[in-house]
Write a protein that holds these residues in place. Structure first.
Motif, short mmCIF file in Angstrom:
data_model
loop_
_atom_site.label_atom_id
_atom_site.label_comp_id
_atom_site.label_asym_id
_atom_site.label_seq_id
_atom_site.Cartn_x
_atom_site.Cartn_y
_atom_site.Cartn_z
N ARG A 1 -159.98 55.28 10.46
CA ARG A 1 -160.80 54.35 9.69
C ARG A 1 -161.85 53.76 10.63
O ARG A 1 -161.50 53.25 11.70
N HIS A 2 -163.11 53.87 10.25
CA HIS A 2 -164.22 53.37 11.06
C HIS A 2 -164.20 53.96 12.47
O HIS A 2 -164.49 53.28 13.45
N GLY A 3 -163.80 55.24 12.55
CA GLY A 3 -163.80 55.94 13.83
C GLY A 3 -162.64 55.62 14.75
O GLY A 3 -162.59 56.11 15.88
N LYS A 4 -161.68 54.81 14.29
CA LYS A 4 -160.51 54.47 15.11
C LYS A 4 -159.25 55.02 14.46
O LYS A 4 -159.17 55.12 13.23
N LYS A 5 -158.26 55.33 15.29
CA LYS A 5 -156.99 55.88 14.78
C LYS A 5 -155.97 54.76 14.59
O LYS A 5 -155.84 53.87 15.43
N PHE A 6 -155.22 54.87 13.48
CA PHE A 6 -154.18 53.91 13.13
C PHE A 6 -152.95 54.67 12.68
O PHE A 6 -153.04 55.76 12.13
N TYR A 7 -151.78 54.05 12.89
CA TYR A 7 -150.54 54.66 12.43
C TYR A 7 -149.57 53.57 12.01
O TYR A 7 -149.40 52.56 12.70
N ARG A 8 -148.97 53.76 10.84
CA ARG A 8 -147.93 52.84 10.36
C ARG A 8 -146.61 53.61 10.36
O ARG A 8 -146.41 54.52 9.56
N PRO A 9 -145.67 53.25 11.25
CA PRO A 9 -144.40 53.96 11.32
C PRO A 9 -143.59 53.85 10.03
O PRO A 9 -143.59 52.81 9.38
N TYR A 10 -142.94 54.92 9.66
CA TYR A 10 -142.04 54.89 8.52
C TYR A 10 -140.59 54.71 8.98
O TYR A 10 -139.68 54.58 8.18
N ARG A 11 -140.40 54.69 10.30
CA ARG A 11 -139.09 54.39 10.88
C ARG A 11 -139.34 53.87 12.30
O ARG A 11 -140.42 53.99 12.83
N ASN A 12 -138.29 53.30 12.89
CA ASN A 12 -138.35 52.87 14.28
C ASN A 12 -136.92 52.87 14.83
O ASN A 12 -136.31 51.82 14.99
N TYR A 13 -136.40 54.06 15.07
CA TYR A 13 -135.08 54.19 15.69
C TYR A 13 -134.92 55.57 16.29
O TYR A 13 -135.57 56.52 15.86
N PHE A 14 -134.09 55.66 17.32
CA PHE A 14 -133.79 56.92 17.98
C PHE A 14 -132.33 56.86 18.39
O PHE A 14 -131.94 56.00 19.18
N ALA A 15 -131.51 57.73 17.85
CA ALA A 15 -130.09 57.80 18.20
C ALA A 15 -129.91 58.82 19.32
O ALA A 15 -130.31 59.98 19.19
N THR A 16 -129.36 58.37 20.42
CA THR A 16 -129.17 59.25 21.58
C THR A 16 -127.76 59.83 21.59
O THR A 16 -126.87 59.36 20.89
N GLY A 17 -127.57 60.82 22.44
CA GLY A 17 -126.25 61.30 22.80
C GLY A 17 -125.83 60.56 24.06
O GLY A 17 -126.33 59.46 24.35
N ARG A 18 -124.98 61.16 24.83
CA ARG A 18 -124.51 60.51 26.06
C ARG A 18 -125.60 60.38 27.12
O ARG A 18 -125.49 59.57 28.03
N ASP A 19 -126.64 61.21 27.04
CA ASP A 19 -127.73 61.16 28.01
C ASP A 19 -128.87 60.31 27.45
O ASP A 19 -129.63 60.75 26.59
N TYR A 20 -128.97 59.08 27.90
CA TYR A 20 -130.01 58.18 27.40
C TYR A 20 -130.74 57.48 28.53
O TYR A 20 -131.27 56.39 28.38
N GLU A 21 -130.85 58.16 29.66
CA GLU A 21 -131.51 57.59 30.83
C GLU A 21 -132.97 57.23 30.56
O GLU A 21 -133.45 56.19 30.98
N VAL A 22 -133.70 58.09 29.84
CA VAL A 22 -135.10 57.82 29.52
C VAL A 22 -135.21 56.51 28.74
O VAL A 22 -136.09 55.69 29.00
N TRP A 23 -134.30 56.31 27.79
CA TRP A 23 -134.33 55.08 26.99
C TRP A 23 -133.96 53.85 27.82
O TRP A 23 -134.50 52.77 27.60
#
Length: 95
Positions: free
Chosen positions: A26-48
């Protein structure tokens, strides 16, 4: 030329669905509206854990896979948006 993927950006994008839906322009700029905000990890969650210590994510309840459910904070949404050149809205934020 193949660029190396960033695991922090990849996981953050997946967390808010930005790997499946594209931002709008919109007006040359990018926008995003998330439809979710969660991430379920396994046992390896070092990045998180790194994102959590930077203030970009919050850890939720432990899940059945031995990991946790994380979500991006407002600071995390801002960080990701800056990396990608997109304004990412929060759930309660007006457009």
């Amino acid at each position: 030329m193949h660029t190396k993927r960033n695991p922090y950006i990849d996981r953050a994008k997946h967390c808010i669905g930005l790997d499946r839906k594209k931002p709008y322009i919109r007006h040359g700029k990018k926008f995003y509206r998330p439809y979710r905000n969660y991430f379920a990890t396994g046992r390896d969650y070092e990045v998180w854990e790194v994102m959590e210590s930077a203030g970009h994510a919050k850890r939720g309840e432990q899940n059945q896979h031995g990991g946790y459910t994380f979500h991006l904070t407002r600071a995390g949404l801002d960080w990701l948006g800056k990396q990608l050149g997109i304004h990412i809205y929060d759930e309660g934020e007006d457009t």
